[in-house]
Design a protein around this motif. Structure first.
Motif, PDB file in Angstrom:
ATOM      1  N   LEU A   1       0.799  -1.220   0.000  1.00 33.82           N
ATOM      2  CA  LEU A   1       0.000   0.000   0.000  1.00 33.82           C
ATOM      3  C   LEU A   1       0.833   1.273   0.000  1.00 33.82           C
ATOM      4  O   LEU A   1       0.296   2.362  -0.100  1.00 33.82           O
ATOM      5  N   ALA A   2       2.138   1.144   0.150  1.00 34.41           N
ATOM      6  CA  ALA A   2       2.999   2.330   0.200  1.00 34.41           C
ATOM      7  C   ALA A   2       4.253   2.090  -0.630  1.00 34.41           C
ATOM      8  O   ALA A   2       4.720   0.975  -0.763  1.00 34.41           O
ATOM      9  N   SER A   3       4.771   3.173  -1.169  1.00 38.47           N
ATOM     10  CA  SER A   3       5.991   3.099  -1.963  1.00 38.47           C
ATOM     11  C   SER A   3       7.193   3.419  -1.091  1.00 38.47           C
ATOM     12  O   SER A   3       7.065   3.956   0.021  1.00 38.47           O
ATOM     13  N   GLU A   4       8.364   3.162  -1.615  1.00 37.02           N
ATOM     14  CA  GLU A   4       9.599   3.514  -0.920  1.00 37.02           C
ATOM     15  C   GLU A   4       9.667   5.029  -0.693  1.00 37.02           C
ATOM     16  O   GLU A   4      10.113   5.504   0.347  1.00 37.02           O
ATOM     17  N   GLU A   5       9.173   5.783  -1.670  1.00 37.88           N
ATOM     18  CA  GLU A   5       9.171   7.243  -1.553  1.00 37.88           C
ATOM     19  C   GLU A   5       8.252   7.706  -0.409  1.00 37.88           C
ATOM     20  O   GLU A   5       8.562   8.670   0.286  1.00 37.88           O
ATOM     21  N   MET A   6       7.141   7.013  -0.221  1.00 38.27           N
ATOM     22  CA  MET A   6       6.249   7.350   0.887  1.00 38.27           C
ATOM     23  C   MET A   6       6.939   7.108   2.231  1.00 38.27           C
ATOM     24  O   MET A   6       6.835   7.929   3.145  1.00 38.27           O
ATOM     25  N   PHE A   7       7.635   5.993   2.338  1.00 33.64           N
ATOM     26  CA  PHE A   7       8.381   5.717   3.568  1.00 33.64           C
ATOM     27  C   PHE A   7       9.480   6.754   3.781  1.00 33.64           C
ATOM     28  O   PHE A   7       9.710   7.214   4.900  1.00 33.64           O
TER      29      PHE A   7
ATOM     30  N   ASN B   1      -0.225  13.910   7.398  1.00 40.96           N
ATOM     31  CA  ASN B   1      -1.384  13.408   8.133  1.00 40.96           C
ATOM     32  C   ASN B   1      -2.175  12.402   7.308  1.00 40.96           C
ATOM     33  O   ASN B   1      -2.585  11.361   7.820  1.00 40.96           O
ATOM     34  N   SER B   2      -2.381  12.711   6.037  1.00 39.32           N
ATOM     35  CA  SER B   2      -3.106  11.782   5.172  1.00 39.32           C
ATOM     36  C   SER B   2      -2.339  10.480   4.992  1.00 39.32           C
ATOM     37  O   SER B   2      -2.929   9.395   5.003  1.00 39.32           O
ATOM     38  N   LEU B   3      -1.041  10.572   4.858  1.00 39.28           N
ATOM     39  CA  LEU B   3      -0.213   9.378   4.721  1.00 39.28           C
ATOM     40  C   LEU B   3      -0.270   8.551   6.006  1.00 39.28           C
ATOM     41  O   LEU B   3      -0.517   7.344   5.983  1.00 39.28           O
ATOM     42  N   PHE B   4      -0.087   9.197   7.130  1.00 36.20           N
ATOM     43  CA  PHE B   4      -0.072   8.507   8.416  1.00 36.20           C
ATOM     44  C   PHE B   4      -1.417   7.857   8.720  1.00 36.20           C
ATOM     45  O   PHE B   4      -1.478   6.756   9.256  1.00 36.20           O
ATOM     46  N   HIS B   5      -2.490   8.536   8.396  1.00 36.04           N
ATOM     47  CA  HIS B   5      -3.819   8.029   8.728  1.00 36.04           C
ATOM     48  C   HIS B   5      -4.416   7.160   7.628  1.00 36.04           C
ATOM     49  O   HIS B   5      -5.611   6.863   7.652  1.00 36.04           O
ATOM     50  N   GLY B   6      -3.593   6.752   6.671  1.00 33.19           N
ATOM     51  CA  GLY B   6      -4.006   5.759   5.703  1.00 33.19           C
ATOM     52  C   GLY B   6      -4.743   6.277   4.494  1.00 33.19           C
ATOM     53  O   GLY B   6      -5.347   5.500   3.750  1.00 33.19           O
ATOM     54  N   GLU B   7      -4.698   7.573   4.230  1.00 28.06           N
ATOM     55  CA  GLU B   7      -5.436   8.134   3.104  1.00 28.06           C
ATOM     56  C   GLU B   7      -4.608   8.224   1.816  1.00 28.06           C
ATOM     57  O   GLU B   7      -5.136   8.583   0.790  1.00 28.06           O
ATOM     58  N   LYS B   8      -3.325   7.958   1.884  1.00 28.25           N
ATOM     59  CA  LYS B   8      -2.482   8.010   0.686  1.00 28.25           C
ATOM     60  C   LYS B   8      -2.207   6.586   0.218  1.00 28.25           C
ATOM     61  O   LYS B   8      -2.019   5.681   1.014  1.00 28.25           O
TER      62      LYS B   8
ATOM     63  N   VAL C   1      -0.172   4.056  -2.849  1.00 22.32           N
ATOM     64  CA  VAL C   1       0.815   3.904  -3.914  1.00 22.32           C
ATOM     65  C   VAL C   1       0.127   3.762  -5.273  1.00 22.32           C
ATOM     66  O   VAL C   1       0.717   4.015  -6.306  1.00 22.32           O
ATOM     67  N   HIS C   2      -1.135   3.410  -5.263  1.00 23.58           N
ATOM     68  CA  HIS C   2      -1.880   3.179  -6.501  1.00 23.58           C
ATOM     69  C   HIS C   2      -2.478   4.457  -7.082  1.00 23.58           C
ATOM     70  O   HIS C   2      -3.088   4.429  -8.144  1.00 23.58           O
TER      71      HIS C   2
END
Length: 176
Positions: free
Chosen positions: A12-18, A128-135, A137-138
Motif C-alpha cells: 500500500l505504500a511506496s519507498e518514496e512514501m516511507f 497526516n493523510s499518509l499517516f492516517h491511511g489516506e495516501k 501507492v496506486h
C-alpha cells in the motif's frame, strides 16, 4: 479473510512514501530538540505562571516564520513542487450534527499557499493523510503530493542548513 492483518500493508505504500514519512519525522524530532515547541499549557496554567508538564509538540509555525521568505518563490519555480501551489492537498472534513452524528466524510479543496507557513501546512496535511491511511501507492495524485512534499523538505533543508537561526536544528537532525 486474511490470517494476518498486516499481510498487504507493504503493497500500500511506496519507498518514496516511507522516505517522506521518515524525513518528516526527523524534521519534527530535530525541531523538538532545537526547542521549536508549541506552548500547550492551558490558559489557567499560563495565567498562574506555574511550571507545567505538557506534551512536547513541534511548532511548525514558529519554524516557518524563521525560514527565509524567498523559499516560496523557490518552491513556485520547482516543477516537482508545483502541485503544492496549483492543486494543493485537500482537507479531510466531516459534517457533524446533533450529539454525535458524523454525517458526511469528504475531501475539501484547500486554498493555494500564499506563504512559507502555508507550504508547511501543505506538507503537514500530506503527512497526516499518509499517516492516517489516506495516501496510496496506486494513486498518481498521492504519489505526486508525497514527492512534492519530499522535495519541499529538501528545499527547506537547503534554505536553512547554513543559517545561524537553525544551528541547533541542523545539529539535532544528524543521526548519532
Amino acid at each position: 479473510m486474511h490470517s494476518s492483518y498486516r499481510e498487504d500493508i507493504a503493497s500500500l505504500a511506496s519507498e518514496e512514501m516511507f522516505e517522506f514519512f521518515a524525513t518528516f519525522a526527523r524534521f519534527e524530532y530535530a525541531m523538538k530538540r532545537a526547542k521549536f515547541l508549541e506552548d500547550s499549557r492551558t490558559k489557567k496554567q499560563k495565567k498562574d505562571g506555574d511550571t507545567a508538564e505538557v506534551n512536547a509538540r513541534a511548532n511548525w509555525n514558529t519554524f516557518a516564520t524563521l525560514v527565509d521568505k524567498s523559499l516560496l518563490s523557490t518552491v513556485k519555480k520547482c516543477s516537482v513542487c508545483k502541485v503544492l501551489i496549483e492543486d494543493p492537498a485537500k482537507r479531510h472534513r466531516v459534517t457533524i450534527s446533533g450529539e454525535k452524528n458524523f454525517d458526511t466524510l469528504q475531501w475539501q479543496d484547500a486554498d493555494a499557499p500564499q506563504s512559507v507557513n502555508d507550504l508547511f501546512l501543505q506538507v503537514r496535511r500530506i503527512r497526516n493523510s499518509l499517516f492516517h491511511g489516506e495516501k496510496s501507492v496506486h494513486s498518481n495524485r498521492d504519489a505526486e503530493l508525497v514527492r512534492a512534499g519530499l522535495h519541499f523538505l529538501d528545499h527547506v533543508w537547503e534554505a536553512i542548513h547554513d543559517s545561524d537561526s537553525f544551528t541547533e536544528f541542523v545539529d539535532a537532525f544528524d543521526y548519532l
